[in-house]
Design a protein around this motif. Sequence first.
Motif, PDB file in Angstrom:
ATOM      1  N   ILE A   1      41.805  41.425  34.671  1.00  0.00           N
ATOM      2  CA  ILE A   1      41.292  41.638  36.023  1.00  0.00           C
ATOM      3  C   ILE A   1      41.128  43.134  36.271  1.00  0.00           C
ATOM      4  O   ILE A   1      42.039  43.920  36.000  1.00  0.00           O
ATOM      5  CB  ILE A   1      42.229  41.025  37.075  1.00  0.00           C
ATOM      6  CG1 ILE A   1      42.458  39.537  36.793  1.00  0.00           C
ATOM      7  CG2 ILE A   1      41.653  41.205  38.473  1.00  0.00           C
ATOM      8  CD1 ILE A   1      43.377  38.862  37.782  1.00  0.00           C
ATOM      9  N   LEU A   2      39.988  43.527  36.776  1.00  0.00           N
ATOM     10  CA  LEU A   2      39.728  44.933  37.059  1.00  0.00           C
ATOM     11  C   LEU A   2      40.655  45.447  38.163  1.00  0.00           C
ATOM     12  O   LEU A   2      40.984  44.710  39.105  1.00  0.00           O
ATOM     13  CB  LEU A   2      38.277  45.122  37.505  1.00  0.00           C
ATOM     14  CG  LEU A   2      37.190  44.894  36.463  1.00  0.00           C
ATOM     15  CD1 LEU A   2      35.821  44.981  37.120  1.00  0.00           C
ATOM     16  CD2 LEU A   2      37.298  45.888  35.327  1.00  0.00           C
ATOM     17  N   PRO A   3      41.073  46.710  38.086  1.00  0.00           N
ATOM     18  CA  PRO A   3      41.945  47.275  39.128  1.00  0.00           C
ATOM     19  C   PRO A   3      41.345  47.152  40.532  1.00  0.00           C
ATOM     20  O   PRO A   3      42.067  46.881  41.495  1.00  0.00           O
ATOM     21  CB  PRO A   3      42.078  48.743  38.711  1.00  0.00           C
ATOM     22  CG  PRO A   3      41.851  48.741  37.228  1.00  0.00           C
ATOM     23  CD  PRO A   3      40.838  47.666  36.982  1.00  0.00           C
ATOM     24  N   GLN A   4      40.018  47.348  40.644  1.00  0.00           N
ATOM     25  CA  GLN A   4      39.381  47.245  41.965  1.00  0.00           C
ATOM     26  C   GLN A   4      39.471  45.827  42.514  1.00  0.00           C
ATOM     27  O   GLN A   4      39.572  45.622  43.726  1.00  0.00           O
ATOM     28  CB  GLN A   4      37.907  47.654  41.870  1.00  0.00           C
ATOM     29  CG  GLN A   4      37.646  49.028  41.291  1.00  0.00           C
ATOM     30  CD  GLN A   4      37.315  48.962  39.805  1.00  0.00           C
ATOM     31  OE1 GLN A   4      38.088  48.427  39.009  1.00  0.00           O
ATOM     32  NE2 GLN A   4      36.173  49.512  39.435  1.00  0.00           N
ATOM     33  N   VAL A   5      39.431  44.858  41.617  1.00  0.00           N
ATOM     34  CA  VAL A   5      39.542  43.457  42.035  1.00  0.00           C
ATOM     35  C   VAL A   5      40.969  43.157  42.479  1.00  0.00           C
ATOM     36  O   VAL A   5      41.189  42.498  43.503  1.00  0.00           O
ATOM     37  CB  VAL A   5      39.116  42.523  40.880  1.00  0.00           C
ATOM     38  CG1 VAL A   5      39.339  41.062  41.258  1.00  0.00           C
ATOM     39  CG2 VAL A   5      37.652  42.763  40.521  1.00  0.00           C
ATOM     40  N   ILE A   6      41.943  43.642  41.720  1.00  0.00           N
ATOM     41  CA  ILE A   6      43.348  43.461  42.094  1.00  0.00           C
ATOM     42  C   ILE A   6      43.611  44.090  43.459  1.00  0.00           C
ATOM     43  O   ILE A   6      44.303  43.504  44.313  1.00  0.00           O
ATOM     44  CB  ILE A   6      44.269  44.079  41.035  1.00  0.00           C
ATOM     45  CG1 ILE A   6      44.148  43.306  39.714  1.00  0.00           C
ATOM     46  CG2 ILE A   6      45.720  44.086  41.517  1.00  0.00           C
ATOM     47  CD1 ILE A   6      44.914  43.923  38.561  1.00  0.00           C
ATOM     48  N   GLU A   7      43.042  45.266  43.682  1.00  0.00           N
ATOM     49  CA  GLU A   7      43.232  45.954  44.965  1.00  0.00           C
ATOM     50  C   GLU A   7      42.653  45.137  46.112  1.00  0.00           C
ATOM     51  O   GLU A   7      43.294  44.969  47.164  1.00  0.00           O
ATOM     52  CB  GLU A   7      42.564  47.330  44.907  1.00  0.00           C
ATOM     53  CG  GLU A   7      42.738  48.149  46.176  1.00  0.00           C
ATOM     54  CD  GLU A   7      42.053  49.506  46.097  1.00  0.00           C
ATOM     55  OE1 GLU A   7      42.151  50.266  47.078  1.00  0.00           O
ATOM     56  OE2 GLU A   7      41.425  49.806  45.057  1.00  0.00           O
TER      57      GLU A   7
END
Length: 372
Positions: free
Chosen positions: A12-18
């Motif tokens: 999962i991309l960091p921006q998605v996790i955020e």
Amino acid sequence: MIYLDNAATTSILPQVIEAMTLHMAENYGNPSSIHGIGRIAAKSLRESRQTIAGILGVPAISITFTADATEANNTAIISYAIANIERGKHIITTSIEHPSVLEAMRYLEERFGFEVTTVTPDPDGELSAKKILSSIRSDTILVSVMMANNETGQILPVKEIGQALKDKNIAFHVDAVQAMGKIPVLPLEIGADFLTASAHKFHGPKGVGLLYHSDKYKFDNFMHGGDQENKRRAGTENTTSIVGMAKALEIAQANWKVNYKKVQQLHERLLSNLNGLNFYQNQFGTVSMPHVLNLGFSGLRNDLLLTKLDLAGIAVSTGSACTAGAVEPSHVLESVYGGNSEKLQENIRVSLSEINTLQEIDQFTDILKGFL
């Protein structure tokens, strides 16, 4: 660990996790509730649907959120077939489809007496639109063909098929799981009446997928209960994951050209590093996604090689993750080579992402060479 099994799932991309973390912490309402907190959740759900629909170039009302692509495929195939059984009981698909399509077909055959024509590839692995369309009969009501194969990367001629079916009163289902987020996927351009995808294949969360459906054909509800998803799919929506899927697809859409070029470079580097070694590539058809390489090593069992690579910190596979738990022969390769071919015991699948690096490819091939 060097992760080269991105066709099974992606990180999962960091921006998605955020985006998901923020939503989970601050937007916990049920989108079906009529109070203020519920309306905020409903707004997030509506905005996510509009984002995804905009990327696909379709009306927002034509997107139904599901738990995954397996549910979406089953809904498209089974729910449509049962709702239209009076029009005919013949369906066409191919032998290289994902198990969630093939098993849905088997269910319709065994439970409802449908007749499924499963088109097999030519000896060279080619699956032409002409060959698929030649199986059409007067009682054909559905054709189901994947956009890109999950084990070999082969791109199938879905646009040509969709155009041919346009005026035939035959619904067209496209499993776009391996293509979504990597290349443009436009259901209206393809001519798809049903199209499915799963977030975790393009750096989104697991447990959420989507079904695009045109308004041309009716289909029964697959899930029964409440009136969620415009009365198409009962059950409280997984709003946090839907927000994550929309964010992941938005990022993928904005960067697909750059990402595609990077994956091509990784693909070329890997093959270049193996140049001169005793291996062959299971690559079929005229066009393939660079994200998947299916490699064979003569005389070397893939179960042994997978174990050695795993112990060395390399994650690859032999094929569909939905057959996890045992190294079973690939039904895709079996469709081309036959069930007795030794090649079924020699292949590994290396699947790439733009997140992978050239350094990882070099490390992988150095380790691999030590086992050959």
